[in-house]
Write an enzyme that holds these catalytic residues in place. Structure first.
Site, PDB file in Angstrom:
ATOM      1  N   HIS A 133      20.124  82.679  -8.957  1.00  0.00           N
ATOM      2  CA  HIS A 133      19.102  83.378  -9.034  1.00  0.00           C
ATOM      3  C   HIS A 133      18.026  82.886  -7.944  1.00  0.00           C
ATOM      4  O   HIS A 133      17.163  83.766  -7.605  1.00  0.00           O
ATOM      5  CB  HIS A 133      18.558  83.415 -10.426  1.00  0.00           C
ATOM      6  N   ASP A 163      24.993  80.968 -13.317  1.00  0.00           N
ATOM      7  CA  ASP A 163      23.792  80.765 -12.297  1.00  0.00           C
ATOM      8  C   ASP A 163      23.792  79.568 -11.361  1.00  0.00           C
ATOM      9  O   ASP A 163      22.815  78.749 -11.311  1.00  0.00           O
ATOM     10  CB  ASP A 163      22.514  80.792 -13.159  1.00  0.00           C
ATOM     11  N   GLY A 235       9.834  77.354  -9.363  1.00  0.00           N
ATOM     12  CA  GLY A 235      10.167  76.442  -8.207  1.00  0.00           C
ATOM     13  C   GLY A 235      11.159  75.292  -8.433  1.00  0.00           C
ATOM     14  O   GLY A 235      11.734  74.851  -7.411  1.00  0.00           O
ATOM     15  N   ASN A 236      11.010  74.835  -9.733  1.00  0.00           N
ATOM     16  CA  ASN A 236      11.959  73.778 -10.086  1.00  0.00           C
ATOM     17  C   ASN A 236      13.524  74.195 -10.129  1.00  0.00           C
ATOM     18  O   ASN A 236      14.298  73.516 -10.187  1.00  0.00           O
ATOM     19  CB  ASN A 236      11.802  73.166 -11.464  1.00  0.00           C
ATOM     20  N   SER A 237      13.812  75.653 -10.328  1.00  0.00           N
ATOM     21  CA  SER A 237      15.044  75.927 -10.450  1.00  0.00           C
ATOM     22  C   SER A 237      15.848  75.704  -9.512  1.00  0.00           C
ATOM     23  O   SER A 237      15.540  75.742  -8.205  1.00  0.00           O
ATOM     24  CB  SER A 237      14.974  77.890 -10.344  1.00  0.00           C
ATOM     25  N   GLY A 293      41.899  86.743 -23.926  1.00  0.00           N
ATOM     26  CA  GLY A 293      42.027  88.342 -24.390  1.00  0.00           C
ATOM     27  C   GLY A 293      42.022  88.611 -25.887  1.00  0.00           C
ATOM     28  O   GLY A 293      43.200  89.130 -26.411  1.00  0.00           O
ATOM     29  N   VAL A 294      40.994  87.894 -26.453  1.00  0.00           N
ATOM     30  CA  VAL A 294      40.554  88.023 -27.712  1.00  0.00           C
ATOM     31  C   VAL A 294      39.391  88.535 -28.308  1.00  0.00           C
ATOM     32  O   VAL A 294      38.514  88.208 -27.165  1.00  0.00           O
ATOM     33  CB  VAL A 294      41.221  86.833 -28.746  1.00  0.00           C
ATOM     34  N   ILE A 296      36.428  87.723 -30.674  1.00  0.00           N
ATOM     35  CA  ILE A 296      36.264  86.937 -31.748  1.00  0.00           C
ATOM     36  C   ILE A 296      34.928  86.948 -32.336  1.00  0.00           C
ATOM     37  O   ILE A 296      33.949  87.726 -32.019  1.00  0.00           O
ATOM     38  CB  ILE A 296      36.147  85.274 -31.386  1.00  0.00           C
TER      39      ILE A 296
END
Length: 515
Positions: A133, A163, A235-237, A293-294, A296
Site C-alpha cells: 500500500h 500487503d 510513515g512507519n508502514s 477448492g473448499v 469452510i
C-alpha cells in the site's frame, strides 16, 4: 513501561499491624532487559530506508494512506512550526504550469506524494522490502538511505493479499542488509524494536514488547499479525520490527488508532509469512498460492458435539468441496472436518487458508479429516489459486415437480416443503437445487436463533441427504430417539452453504401443535 512491586504493599500491611498476607510469588528477574538499545539501533539503522512515492492525479493522492500530514500540536507551539517546515521541505518540487523549475504544480498537474518505510534484505541484489500500500499506484519511487542519499527504485513485484512489495535499487553504492528471523519463536512479552519514517521523520527508533500473536484484523484471508506496543505511526508502514538479535520478525503494516497517531496498538506481518512471499516476488515478480477448492466454516462446540469430534471444537468444517476442485478430486467430502493439512495442525478455520496458500503448487499433501466418527487420511494435490475463483453452477436437468405439502417440524420453530416451481421462483432457487425448502420460521424459536430463514434449503441432516419433508422428519425423530442433543443440518441460502447445529426439543404430547 512501569512495573509495580508487591514488596512495598507487604511492608505497608506489616507496618499497620494487619494479619500477614499469603505469600506472593516474586517477580521473575528481568535479566534480558537491555540497559540501552543504542548498540542494536546503531547496527540496524543503515539497513532501514525511507520510501517516497509520487503519483499523478488527485485520486492517487486521495487513496494514499501514508501521505504526510502535520502531526497535531498545541496551537502556537514551536513543534507546530517545526513539523510544517519539515514537511514543506520534503514535498516534491516540480515544474509549474509554465514549466518554470521550482514552482509547485498547478491543480491540473497535481501529484500525490506518499511516505513509507522499508528495509534492505539483499545488499548485492539491491533489494528492499516494504508494504504494497506504500507503493501501489506510484509513478516514481525513491528510496532514501540513512545518510540522506536518494536512490531511484523500481518495483520488482507486489502482493496485495499480504500487503508486501519488493523494490530494486539502481545504485553502485555499498548497502547494508538485514535478515529475516523466525517469528514463530517470538513470544508475548519479548522486547522488539521498530525503525522507520513516521510523519517523514526518517530513522526514528521506538521500542516495546510483543503484545499478542496471531491477530486477525479482518484485512484478508491470511491475517496472522503480530501485535506490538512499540510506537508505530503513519510513515512507519513497510518498516521492520526487530527482535533483540537484530533479525526482522515482522513488517509494520497497520495501527489501531481513533486519532491517527500511535496509541500502542500496532500490527506487523510475521516474518515467517513474509519470507516465502518475498522469495516468490524477487524470483518471479508474482505469488503462486496453493488452492484446495473448499468452502469452510468454523467448528463450534455444538457442531463438534453433533459430529462426535473428540477434543472439542477444532479444525475447519467443509461446507462444500467444489466440484472438480483439488479437494473433491482427492476425496474430501462435504461435512468433513479438516484437522491436519500437510503435517500442520488446523487449530481453527482461519488457519487453513494460510497453510494451504503457503504449500507449493503441485504438492501431494496428506489431509487428515474427521469423518463418520473417526479420523481418515486422504491425499490432495494442491493446485494454483485461480486468478478469479468462481464456482460455476452446472445444470442437472429439471426434476419432477412434487405437489406442495407444508410440514411443521415440532419444537424447532419452522415449516418446510418440497421444492416446487412456485417456491423455486419465489426464492430464486437454482434449477438443479435439491433438498427441502423452509417456508416459515417462528420468531424466537430454535430455527430463528440460528438465523434460518424462509427460502433456505435444508440439503442434509447429519451428512445424509434429505429429499422430502417426511424424510427430514424421520431423520430428526431418529436423532431424538438416540438422545442426541442437536441435529447438524447442511443449509444452502443466499450466502452459500453452511452447517447449522439445531438444538432438538421434545415434542408436545400427542404430537399436538404448540400455540
Amino acid at each position: 513501561m512501569r512495573f509495580r512491586s508487591s514488596v512495598s504493599v507487604l511492608a505497608l500491611v506489616a507496618a499497620l499491624g494487619a494479619a500477614p498476607l499469603a505469600p506472593v510469588h516474586a517477580q521473575m528477574p528481568m535479566a534480558n532487559a537491555p540497559s540501552s538499545f543504542r548498540p542494536l539501533a546503531q547496527q540496524l539503522l543503515p539497513a532501514v530506508v525511507s520510501i517516497q512515492v509520487s503519483s499523478s492525479g488527485r485520486s492517487a493522492q486521495a487513496g494514499r494512506q501514508d501521505a504526510p500530514e502535520v502531526p497535531q500540536a498545541p496551537p502556537g507551539s514551536p513543534f507546530e512550526e517545526f513539523f510544517r517546515d519539515f514537511l514543506e521541505r520534503n514535498r516534491p518540487q516540480g515544474p509549474g504550469p509554465q514549466g518554470r523549475p521550482g514552482q509547485r504544480p498547478g491543480p491540473e498537474q497535481r501529484r500525490g506524494q506518499s511516505l513509507g518505510s522499508g528495509f534492505i534484505i539483499d545488499a548485492q541484489a539491491k533489494l528492499v522490502v516494504t508494504n504494497n500500500h506504500v507503493v501501489e499506484g506510484g509513478d516514481e519511487i525513491f528510496v532514501v538511505l540513512q545518510d540522506n542519499t536518494r536512490i531511484k527504485a523500481e518495483l520488482v513485484g507486489a502482493d496485495p493479499r499480504t500487503d508486501i512489495a519488493v523494490l530494486r535499487l539502481t545504485t553502485d553504492r555499498q548497502l547494508t542488509a538485514v535478515e529475516f528471523g523466525n517469528s514463530d519463536e517470538a513470544q508475548v512479552g519479548d522486547w522488539v524494536l521498530a525503525i522507520g519514517n513516521p510523519f517523514g521523520l526518517a530513522s526514528s527508533v521506538s521500542a516495546g514488547i510483543i503484545s499478542a500473536r496471531s491477530r486477525d484484523i479482518r484485512q484478508g484471508l491470511y491475517d496472522d499479525f503480530i501485535q506490538t506496543d512499540a510506537a508505530i505511526n503513519r510513515g512507519n508502514s513497510g518498516g521492520p520490527l526487530f527482535d533483540m538479535q537484530g533479525k526482522v520478525i515482522g513488517i509494520n503494516t497497520a495501527i489501531y488508532s481513533p486519532s491517527g497517531g500511535s496509541i500502542g496498538i500496532g500490527f506487523a506481518i510475521p516474518s515467517n509469512l513474509a519470507r516465502g512471499i518475498v522469495a516468490q516476488l524477487r524470483d518471479g515478480g508474482r505469488v503462486r498460492r496453493g488452492w484446495l477448492g473448499v468452502n469452510i466454516q468454523q467448528v463450534t462446540e455444538e457442531i463438534a458435539e453433533s459430529l462426535g469430534l473428540r477434543g472439542g471444537a477444532r479444525g475447519a468444517l467443509v461446507a462444500r468441496a467444489q466440484e472438480d476442485g483439488p479437494a473433491a478430486k482427492g476425496g474430501v467430502r462435504n461435512g468433513d472436518v479438516i484437522l491436519r493439512f500437510n503435517g500442520q495442525e488446523v487449530r481453527e478455520m482461519r488457519n487453513l487458508p494460510r497453510i494451504v496458500a503457503e504449500t507449493p503448487v503441485g504438492t501431494a499433501a496428506p489431509v487428515v479429516v474427521w469423518r463418520d466418527g473417526r479420523e481418515e487420511t486422504v491425499n490432495v494435490t494442491v493446485a494454483e489459486l485461480p486468478a478469479d475463483v468462481a464456482a460455476a453452477q452446472g445444470g442437472g436437468g429439471q426434476p419432477a415437480q412434487p405437489r406442495s405439502q407444508v410440514v411443521e417440524l415440532q419444537g424447532l420453530g419452522l415449516k418446510v416443503s418440497p421444492i416446487t416451481n412456485e417456491l423455486r421462483e419465489r426464492h430464486s432457487l437454482r434449477p438443479e437445487q435439491r433438498g427441502v425448502v423452509i417456508t416459515e420460521v417462528t420468531a424466537g424459536g430454535p430455527a430463528a436463533e440460528r438465523d434460518l430463514r424462509a427460502g433456505d434449503v435444508i440439503v442434509e441432516v447429519q451428512q445424509e441427504r434429505v429429499n422430502s419433508p417426511q424424510e427430514l422428519q424421520q431423520r430428526l425423530d431418529t436423532l431424538r430417539r438416540q438422545n442426541r442433543a442437536s441435529a447438524l443440518l447442511l443449509v444452502e441460502g443466499q450466502q452459500g452453504q453452511r452447517f447449522v447445529p439445531l438444538r432438538l426439543r421434545e415434542e408436545a404430547p400427542g404430537n399436538q401443535r404448540r400455540n
